[in-house]
Design an enzyme around this catalytic site. Sequence first.
Site, PDB file in Angstrom:
ATOM      1  N   GLY A 253       0.747  60.102  35.085  1.00 60.74           N
ATOM      2  CA  GLY A 253       1.518  61.305  34.778  1.00 60.74           C
ATOM      3  C   GLY A 253       1.949  61.335  33.328  1.00 60.74           C
TER       4      GLY A 253
ATOM      5  N   THR B 155       6.725  56.865  31.650  1.00 61.27           N
ATOM      6  CA  THR B 155       6.871  57.574  32.922  1.00 61.27           C
ATOM      7  C   THR B 155       8.270  58.157  33.007  1.00 61.27           C
ATOM      8  OG1 THR B 155       7.063  57.300  35.324  1.00 61.27           O
ATOM      9  CG2 THR B 155       7.341  55.327  34.000  1.00 61.27           C
TER      10      THR B 155
ATOM     11  N   ARG C 117       9.232  60.549  43.826  1.00 61.16           N
ATOM     12  CA  ARG C 117       8.701  60.242  45.160  1.00 61.16           C
ATOM     13  C   ARG C 117       9.232  58.923  45.689  1.00 61.16           C
ATOM     14  NH1 ARG C 117       3.706  62.176  43.058  1.00 61.16           N
ATOM     15  NH2 ARG C 117       3.074  60.011  42.685  1.00 61.16           N
TER      16      ARG C 117
ATOM     17  N   ASP D 124       3.122  52.139  36.464  1.00 57.09           N
ATOM     18  CA  ASP D 124       2.728  50.959  37.232  1.00 57.09           C
ATOM     19  C   ASP D 124       1.244  50.971  37.595  1.00 57.09           C
ATOM     20  OD1 ASP D 124       3.996  48.542  38.726  1.00 57.09           O
ATOM     21  OD2 ASP D 124       2.764  49.503  40.262  1.00 57.09           O
TER      22      ASP D 124
ATOM     23  N   ASP E 121      11.023  53.757  36.434  1.00 53.53           N
ATOM     24  CA  ASP E 121      10.952  52.852  37.581  1.00 53.53           C
ATOM     25  C   ASP E 121      10.060  51.640  37.326  1.00 53.53           C
ATOM     26  OD1 ASP E 121       8.564  54.215  37.467  1.00 53.53           O
ATOM     27  OD2 ASP E 121       8.454  54.651  39.605  1.00 53.53           O
TER      28      ASP E 121
ATOM     29  N   ARG F 208      -5.948  60.521  36.406  1.00 51.28           N
ATOM     30  CA  ARG F 208      -6.000  59.367  37.306  1.00 51.28           C
ATOM     31  C   ARG F 208      -7.449  59.159  37.711  1.00 51.28           C
ATOM     32  NH1 ARG F 208      -0.993  61.797  38.415  1.00 51.28           N
ATOM     33  NH2 ARG F 208       0.745  60.339  38.358  1.00 51.28           N
TER      34      ARG F 208
ATOM     35  N   ASP G  54       9.989  58.611  35.545  1.00 49.93           N
ATOM     36  CA  ASP G  54      10.756  58.070  36.676  1.00 49.93           C
ATOM     37  C   ASP G  54      11.637  56.878  36.318  1.00 49.93           C
ATOM     38  OD1 ASP G  54       9.835  59.882  38.633  1.00 49.93           O
ATOM     39  OD2 ASP G  54       7.966  58.765  38.823  1.00 49.93           O
TER      40      ASP G  54
END
Length: 320
Positions: A11, A126, A172, A103, A130, A72, A128
């Site tokens: 992303g 990213t 998500r 990741d 995360d 991707r 996120d």
Amino acid sequence: MQRIGVLTSGGDAPGMNSCIRAVVRKAIYHGMEVIGIKRGYSGFIDADMGPMNLGSVADIIHRGGTILHTARSQRFQTKEGRAQAMENVRRFGIQGLVVIGGDGSFTGASIFHQEHGIPVVGVPGTIDNDISGTDYTIGFDTALNNVVDAINKIRDTATSHERTFVIEVMGRNSGNIALAAGLAGGAESILVPEILFNIEDICHKLLSGHKRGKLHSIILVAEGAASGLTIGQQIKDLTGFDTKVTILGHLQRGGIPSAFDRILAARLGAKAVELLMAGDSGKMVGVRSGEVVASDLQEILGKPCPINDEMYQLAKILSI
């Protein structure tokens, strides 16, 4: 090391262009050549790549998205796909690789490094936030500010019409955007995938607030916790309140990267080049307590990145 490659994968995240710029100019400063690989690992396999110079990265530091584009790749998950990518490494004379992504991108980079021995360094990009091994990822701060800006605007109409608004944000598997934006935006409830919630408790809180004169509320929902549309309907059914739902979607990814993200991207991109120059590989660069650090990719891959419980509890306290 004379020639390195750089790609963005997964992303997109605001600040990726700033990182590409840092990688290219840092490498050129030290006398190296840079090959820009387009569309992530797909471009790696298809040889969709070419040399970059100082002008290639001019006037991009303020632009969102990525000039190298991103995708991707299912093919890169196969040995055959990675073998084809390695053929292009030889063809273009690439001696090291900088991978900007999350990741999944790092998993591909780590496997490629283990199979073919090419030095790789990952840069966390990213929204996120995360990724283990770093306090912040490129793009998180900009996405967070995009969400807070939306909350501010929605709160104006929520106040005017005395409504409850449910706002669904990205995440998500991670509730970091929802949590940080909810705390910064003063949300009454924050729903994240890491923590179970009870819709009746949320509604009880809304009813209690209404009894003391509170006429509008904001509920923030990470997409991985629940559907904003479902939560909105449940609140309407259980409370009778006029409830509206806004799904922010991909606008969270876009826009001008914040100063924080630009600086973070510049520091991490430059550090990635330094690691390759020093012969270091299989690493991810990150920032901890304000300092740029390097971690082993194998140590951070798939490692849980738990939600900040202290921040979550604080948000609950402040929303009473």
